[in-house]
Design an enzyme around this catalytic site. Structure first.
Site, PDB file in Angstrom:
ATOM      1  N   MET A  34      61.825  56.244  44.372  1.00 50.89           N
ATOM      2  CA  MET A  34      60.687  56.607  45.219  1.00 50.89           C
ATOM      3  C   MET A  34      60.056  57.930  44.773  1.00 50.89           C
ATOM      4  SD  MET A  34      60.453  57.207  49.333  1.00 50.89           S
ATOM      5  CE  MET A  34      60.910  55.554  49.795  1.00 50.89           C
TER       6      MET A  34
ATOM      7  N   ARG B 289      33.041  35.197  47.099  1.00 50.17           N
ATOM      8  CA  ARG B 289      33.634  36.295  47.852  1.00 50.17           C
ATOM      9  C   ARG B 289      32.558  36.818  48.805  1.00 50.17           C
ATOM     10  NH1 ARG B 289      35.734  41.662  44.867  1.00 50.17           N
ATOM     11  NH2 ARG B 289      33.515  42.016  45.138  1.00 50.17           N
TER      12      ARG B 289
ATOM     13  N   LYS C 119      34.159  54.360  45.473  1.00 50.21           N
ATOM     14  CA  LYS C 119      35.042  53.800  46.501  1.00 50.21           C
ATOM     15  C   LYS C 119      36.502  54.119  46.155  1.00 50.21           C
ATOM     16  CE  LYS C 119      35.170  49.378  44.034  1.00 50.21           C
ATOM     17  NZ  LYS C 119      34.556  48.031  43.951  1.00 50.21           N
TER      18      LYS C 119
ATOM     19  N   TYR D 213      69.209  53.435  40.273  1.00 44.11           N
ATOM     20  CA  TYR D 213      69.447  52.309  41.187  1.00 44.11           C
ATOM     21  C   TYR D 213      69.751  51.032  40.419  1.00 44.11           C
ATOM     22  CZ  TYR D 213      67.720  54.759  45.327  1.00 44.11           C
ATOM     23  OH  TYR D 213      67.558  55.625  46.368  1.00 44.11           O
TER      24      TYR D 213
HETATM   25  C1  LIG Z   1      33.934  47.895  42.730  1.00 39.41           C
HETATM   26  C2  LIG Z   1      32.598  47.324  42.563  1.00 39.41           C
HETATM   27  C3  LIG Z   1      31.799  47.724  41.481  1.00 39.41           C
HETATM   28  C4  LIG Z   1      32.303  48.601  40.361  1.00 39.41           C
HETATM   29  O1  LIG Z   1      33.110  47.828  39.512  1.00 39.41           O
HETATM   30  P1  LIG Z   1      33.675  48.394  38.114  1.00 39.41           P
HETATM   31  O2  LIG Z   1      34.231  47.212  37.435  1.00 39.41           O
HETATM   32  O3  LIG Z   1      34.711  49.397  38.479  1.00 39.41           O
HETATM   33  O4  LIG Z   1      32.537  49.013  37.407  1.00 39.41           O
HETATM   34  C5  LIG Z   1      30.488  47.257  41.444  1.00 39.41           C
HETATM   35  N1  LIG Z   1      30.012  46.425  42.398  1.00 39.41           N
HETATM   36  C6  LIG Z   1      30.755  46.006  43.437  1.00 39.41           C
HETATM   37  C7  LIG Z   1      30.175  45.094  44.436  1.00 39.41           C
HETATM   38  C8  LIG Z   1      32.077  46.430  43.554  1.00 39.41           C
HETATM   39  O5  LIG Z   1      32.823  46.000  44.564  1.00 39.41           O
END
Ligand SMILES: *Cc1c(COP(=O)(O)O)cnc(C)c1O
Length: 367
Positions: free
Chosen positions: A307, A128, A34, A259
């Site tokens: 930036m 969550r 992801k 800056y």
């Molecule tokens: C992002 C995520 C992972 C991977 O987590 P890491 O700590 O990067 O290994 C696994 N499961 C879910 C549901 C996630 O959102």
């Protein structure tokens, strides 16, 4: 190129293999790609991992899954944080369902005469994503849609896997097991573990599949707290982040730099202007705090991060010249800076440093 990352295919594969080795052949490794593979480039990382033999990949959104399908990836793809949609079914993207109310939606999208597989995420105490329905309600909903939908996986996620001072992970596992026990049949894939429970070998949580993200890229974080067992996984960062020195100049004592005049030269100094700023992903909070590797040594960032550029103290690197490469993150002849060190200085986490590397930073893949 003014600013780029170099991603080592060999390191990605070595990290993936180290994970596979640790968990053994009966646990499916589903690398998480992801967020553009945590800044490493999802398409190329996925190709490398598919060539190394992964059968599964996980992403967060349908768009991320579709990008992989368009690039020709044919592994199974688990979409962990999106809503049911026709494209998922059409492109064989496997949805994690978080809410029993989504099951009728997915059933409607399932072509007649076929069963669409899904993974059900349960909230075992993280608060969550995932259903908080009772085991009985879950069992009933799964059965009610069994003609159109196949429960292929059941999953949960831990809130505090690295914290051995609390019983939260054990409590989550207990609730998850109760859910599992209420189902009429055990789904093919039971999975709960991201990087930390893998790295610290919490074997009771591995189930049939694990979902490592950070470890694939060479990191285990946070470091475990409390009565933690030894870490059993060795991985190394796969990404280095570099930029050119645009120019070098001498600044007289007492002159301000950048800056807000956040820094004032205490003595005559040589500063370097580096072609990377917060728009490239350098945390703004590294101003006056961070460091980079120039001429083979660690030198400090001075003044605010702008930036598009940052300023560094090159007084101790007389050989530096415009066009030289500066390493923002990576290793040069045994000197290194990693995402965890950067995160500590910037008051954030290593995940955020890697994901923060912006799209305009060029991607270079090396062996
Ligand atoms: C992002 C995520 C992972 C991977 O987590 P890491 O700590 O990067 O290994 C696994 N499961 C879910 C549901 C996630 O959102």
């Amino acid at each position: 190129m003014r600013c780029w990352i170099e991603v080592s295919r060999g390191r990605l594969v070595a990290n993936f293999e180290a994970i596979r080795q640790l968990v053994g052949p009966r646990v499916e490794v589903c690398p998480v790609v992801k967020a553009d593979a945590y800044g490493h480039g999802a398409v190329e990382v996925s190709r490398v991992l598919a060539a190394a033999g992964t059968r599964w990949l996980a992403v967060s959104s349908l768009d991320e899954g579709l990008e992989l399908r368009e690039a020709g990836l044919s592994t199974r793809i688990l979409v962990m944080a999106d809503l049911p949609a026709a494209e998922a079914v059409r492109h064989n993207l496997t949805l994690a369902i978080h809410d029993l109310a989504s099951l009728p939606d997915l059933a409607r999208l399932s072509p007649t005469g076929t069963r669409t597989s899904y993974h059900l995420k349960t909230d075992s105490g993280m608060g969550r994503l995932g259903t908080r329905a009772t085991p009985t309600e879950v069992a009933r909903a799964v059965a009610a849609h069994a003609s159109a939908l196949e429960l292929e996986g059941i999953m949960t996620h831990f809130a505090s896997a690295a914290n051995y001072d609390t019983g939260q992970t054990e409590a989550q596992l207990a609730r998850f097991s109760a859910m599992l026990a209420a189902l009429p049949a055990r789904p093919r894939y039971v999975h709960t573990s991201a990087t930390v429970p893998v790295a610290y070998a919490r074997r009771s949580a591995w189930g049939d599949m694990i979902r490592p993200g950070h470890a694939i890229y060479g990191y285990v974080s946070p470091i475990a707290r409390g009565q933690a067992p030894a870490r059993e996984l060795e991985v190394r960062p796969a990404l280095a982040w570099k930029a050119r020195l645009l120019t070098i100049k001498d600044i007289p004592a007492g002159e301000p730099i950048g800056y807000g005049a956040m820094y004032r030269a205490p003595a005559p100094m040589r500063i370097g202007i580096v072609a990377a700023g917060y728009a490239d992903g350098i945390p703004h909070r590294l101003g006056n705090k961070g460091s980079v590797i120039a001429g083979g040594r660690i030198v400090p960032m001075v003044g605010a991060v702008s930036m598009d550029v940052s300023t560094i103290d090159l007084t101790t690197v007389p050989s530096a010249k415009p066009g030289d490469t500066v390493t923002l993150l990576g290793e040069v002849n045994g000197v290194s800076i990693d995402a965890q060190q950067i995160a500590r200085l910037a008051g954030t986490i290593s995940y955020s440093v890697l994901c923060g590397i912006s799209a305009r930073v060029a991607h270079v893949y090396v062996d």
